[in-house]
Scaffold this active site. Structure first.
Site, PDB file in Angstrom:
ATOM      1  N   CYS A 192       0.730  -1.150  -0.055  1.00 41.88           N
ATOM      2  CA  CYS A 192       0.014  -0.023  -0.094  1.00 41.88           C
ATOM      3  C   CYS A 192       0.960   1.306   0.009  1.00 41.88           C
ATOM      4  O   CYS A 192       0.659   2.119  -0.708  1.00 41.88           O
ATOM      5  CB  CYS A 192      -0.898   0.069   1.360  1.00 41.88           C
ATOM      6  SG  CYS A 192      -2.218  -1.247   1.050  1.00 41.88           S
ATOM      7  N   THR A 193       1.882   1.238   0.797  1.00 45.32           N
ATOM      8  CA  THR A 193       2.688   2.229   0.864  1.00 45.32           C
ATOM      9  C   THR A 193       3.591   2.709  -0.618  1.00 45.32           C
ATOM     10  O   THR A 193       3.511   3.837  -1.045  1.00 45.32           O
ATOM     11  CB  THR A 193       3.934   2.113   1.933  1.00 45.32           C
ATOM     12  OG1 THR A 193       3.253   2.130   3.068  1.00 45.32           O
ATOM     13  CG2 THR A 193       4.838   3.322   1.882  1.00 45.32           C
TER      14      THR A 193
END
Length: 142
Positions: free
Chosen positions: A36-37
């Site tokens: 996600c990052t």
């Protein structure tokens, strides 16, 4: 929730208020997780290009606003992260995944408010690049 220049701003976001410009709606499973990052940071890197095309970018996940704030600060994200704790929006877009939460997905919504492109992940480890999304936006606005 938006963190800009170190200040958190909580607000309601509505697609109806964005009629007239494209919206990139990026559903992601969890704040501050490795994939996600990487995904949201890649969109942050291209944020000026999205804005130059008149588009806005919103991230959305089931975490609460405090979690989003920590993630936005830690990853230097300058676009809104929306909280869907109850999962209503996740279910409405058909990306709910029982037992996990949601499928990593990106929707490009046209200036007319209609979904014009979508990428719905099966496993959640892959995501469309900012360049692919930018191409979809360019097709709408050119």
């Amino acid at each position: 929730m938006l963190v800009r220049q170190g200040v958190r701003t909580d607000a309601e976001y509505s697609l109806a208020s964005e009629i007239g410009r494209p919206v990139v709606l990026a559903f992601y499973p969890g704040d501050a997780t490795p994939v996600c990052t990487a995904q949201l940071c890649s969109y942050q890197e291209e944020l000026d290009d999205f804005r130059d095309l008149g588009a806005v970018v919103w991230g959305i996940s089931p975490q609460g606003l405090d979690s989003h704030e920590g993630f936005a600060r830690g990853a230097s994200l300058a676009f809104p992260l929306l909280s869907d704790v109850g999962g209503d929006v996740i279910r409405a877009y058909g990306v709910h995944l029982p037992g996990i939460g949601l499928r990593r997905s990106v929707f490009v919504i046209g200036p007319d408010g209609v979904i014009r492109w979508r990428h719905v992940g099966l496993v959640g480890l892959r995501f469309p690049s900012a360049q692919v999304i930018r191409g979809q936006i360019e097709a709408l606005v050119v």
